[in-house]
Design an enzyme around this catalytic site. Structure first.
Site, PDB file in Angstrom:
ATOM      1  N   HIS A 170      11.802   6.632   5.002  1.00  0.00           N
ATOM      2  CA  HIS A 170      10.346   6.553   4.963  1.00  0.00           C
ATOM      3  C   HIS A 170       9.838   6.193   6.352  1.00  0.00           C
ATOM      4  O   HIS A 170      10.366   5.293   7.001  1.00  0.00           O
ATOM      5  CB  HIS A 170       9.929   5.491   3.943  1.00  0.00           C
ATOM      6  CG  HIS A 170       8.479   5.139   3.979  1.00  0.00           C
ATOM      7  ND1 HIS A 170       7.481   6.080   4.041  1.00  0.00           N
ATOM      8  CD2 HIS A 170       7.850   3.933   3.973  1.00  0.00           C
ATOM      9  CE1 HIS A 170       6.308   5.478   4.074  1.00  0.00           C
ATOM     10  NE2 HIS A 170       6.504   4.176   4.034  1.00  0.00           N
TER      11      HIS A 170
ATOM     12  N   ASN B 266       2.041   6.884   9.078  1.00  0.00           N
ATOM     13  CA  ASN B 266       2.613   6.670   7.755  1.00  0.00           C
ATOM     14  C   ASN B 266       1.812   7.486   6.740  1.00  0.00           C
ATOM     15  O   ASN B 266       0.682   7.139   6.404  1.00  0.00           O
ATOM     16  CB  ASN B 266       2.562   5.181   7.415  1.00  0.00           C
ATOM     17  CG  ASN B 266       3.136   4.860   6.040  1.00  0.00           C
ATOM     18  OD1 ASN B 266       3.478   5.750   5.265  1.00  0.00           O
ATOM     19  ND2 ASN B 266       3.227   3.574   5.727  1.00  0.00           N
TER      20      ASN B 266
ATOM     21  N   CYS C  90       4.569   4.457  -1.358  1.00  0.00           N
ATOM     22  CA  CYS C  90       5.361   5.208  -0.382  1.00  0.00           C
ATOM     23  C   CYS C  90       6.719   5.658  -0.916  1.00  0.00           C
ATOM     24  O   CYS C  90       7.345   6.545  -0.339  1.00  0.00           O
ATOM     25  CB  CYS C  90       5.547   4.372   0.876  1.00  0.00           C
ATOM     26  SG  CYS C  90       4.000   3.854   1.653  1.00  0.00           S
TER      27      CYS C  90
END
Length: 363
Positions: free
Chosen positions: A250, A280, A110
């Site tokens: 994020h 996500n 990520c």
């Protein structure tokens, strides 16, 4: 003095979506359960490869910067879910946009986009490159066990991209500072086991990937890693908290974002949050959020942005960005994905059936 300025941006979301209510049709969950714990309402499910989404995002970013693929000196693509390992999918994107330059993938999970942003900035500041395309693209839903609730509700597919260009100016602008780190002691708390050359190719379960996901430990280490690097880049760039106009974190979990903002000592309203619509999307979350923030008028000329991310490894990264004078594209691209005639539920139906069969056999 050479600075790395964002001059183009673009995103790509596949058209099919999967709502929390859809998940509840085959899983013990509910919209309220998912929203209250994650902030997610739906996610996009891709009917195409990761490189296809990355290509569309890249085409939009190039158009926004007024550039062609042939103008690029480098392509950096962050992904933990590429459609091919050999060759890297940056090469696929490169071919699709007619670029002639260096091109490579990085897997920092990520944090991949911010890792790429840092590497691209270093190339520009050293004079090795003038124009770099940085992409974050993921199709993590391909790897999911749809009955593993703690991970199946979290992830979605998508891609985002930016163009970084060299700007010669006396005043610092663009990426003012960046930092990257990794916590190897936590490498096993977020992991897709059985994938890669460790897999037993002869096993009938070789393609049955399993997420190892220790939520509490991930939460704790994610906050620690992002807040430490966030404070570091603010200090290194000489940026006071009052000077931060927007935080683009994020998008993993709304609780993580809220805790991060509080730990950094920033006002909650300075955080940009769009996880409700996408889930996500891993390396794609930050560039998609940048695009959405621009579309919503949350980024204005000269604004100072703070971005932080964490991912499997456990990687972490942060950057302080001084936005330039332009917040609208030079031109628009009509690039789009091939049409999809299926719903999100229909796209994952076979994978759900396979998960149900496997779990029944295990019971």
């Amino acid at each position: 003095m050479l600075n790395a300025q964002i001059t183009g941006w673009g995103k790509c979301l596949p058209p099919a979506t999967l709502s929390n209510h859809d998940l509840a049709t085959f899983m013990d969950t509910s919209d309220e359960w998912i929203r209250s714990r994650t902030g997610i309402g739906q996610r996009h499910i891709s009917h195409v490869s990761t490189s296809a989404m990355a290509t569309v995002a890249a085409q939009h970013a190039l158009a926004a910067a007024g550039l062609q693929g042939s103008d690029l000196d480098m392509i950096i693509l962050g992904s933990a879910s590429p459609d091919t390992l050999v060759p890297n999918i940056a090469a696929t994107v490169q071919a699709n946009i007619d670029a002639q330059c260096a091109a490579f993938d990085i897997n920092a999970a990520c944090s991949g986009f911010l890792y790429g942003l840092g590497l691209a900035t270093a190339q520009i500041k050293s004079g090795q490159a003038k124009r770099v395309l940085v992409i974050g693209a993921e199709r993590l839903t391909f790897l999911l066990d749809w009955l593993q609730r703690d991970t199946a509700v979290l992830f979605g597919d998508g891609a985002g991209a930016i163009i970084l260009e060299a700007v010669d100016s006396e005043e610092p602008q663009g990426v003012l500072s960046y930092a990257m780190n990794n916590d190897p002691q936590a490498r096993d708390i977020l992991k897709v086991a059985g994938f890669g050359t460790d897999m037993d190719r002869l096993s009938p379960t070789a393609t049955e990937f399993q997420f190892q996901f220790e939520g509490r430990e991930i939460f704790k280490r994610a906050i620690a890693g992002m807040s430490a690097l966030g404070k570091q880049v603010l200090e290194e760039s000489g940026t006071d908290l009052d000077d931060v106009d927007l935080v683009v974190p994020h998008q993993a979990n709304v609780r993580i974002i809220d805790t991060l903002i509080n730990k950094l000592g920033l006002a909650k309203e300075k955080a940009f949050i769009n996880i409700e619509n996408y889930g996500n999307t891993s390396a794609a979350t930050v560039p998609i959020a940048l695009c959405d923030a621009l579309d919503q008028g949350r980024i204005q000329p000269g604004d100072t942005l703070l971005s932080c991310a964490f991912g499997a490894g456990l990687t972490s990264a942060a950057a302080v960005i001084k936005w330039g004078s332009r917040i609208t594209p030079v031109r628009q691209s009509d690039a789009t994905l091939p049409a999809c005639d299926k719903t999100g539920l229909e796209l994952i139906a076979d994978a759900v059936a396979a998960s149900q069969k496997r779990h029944q056999q295990q019971d």
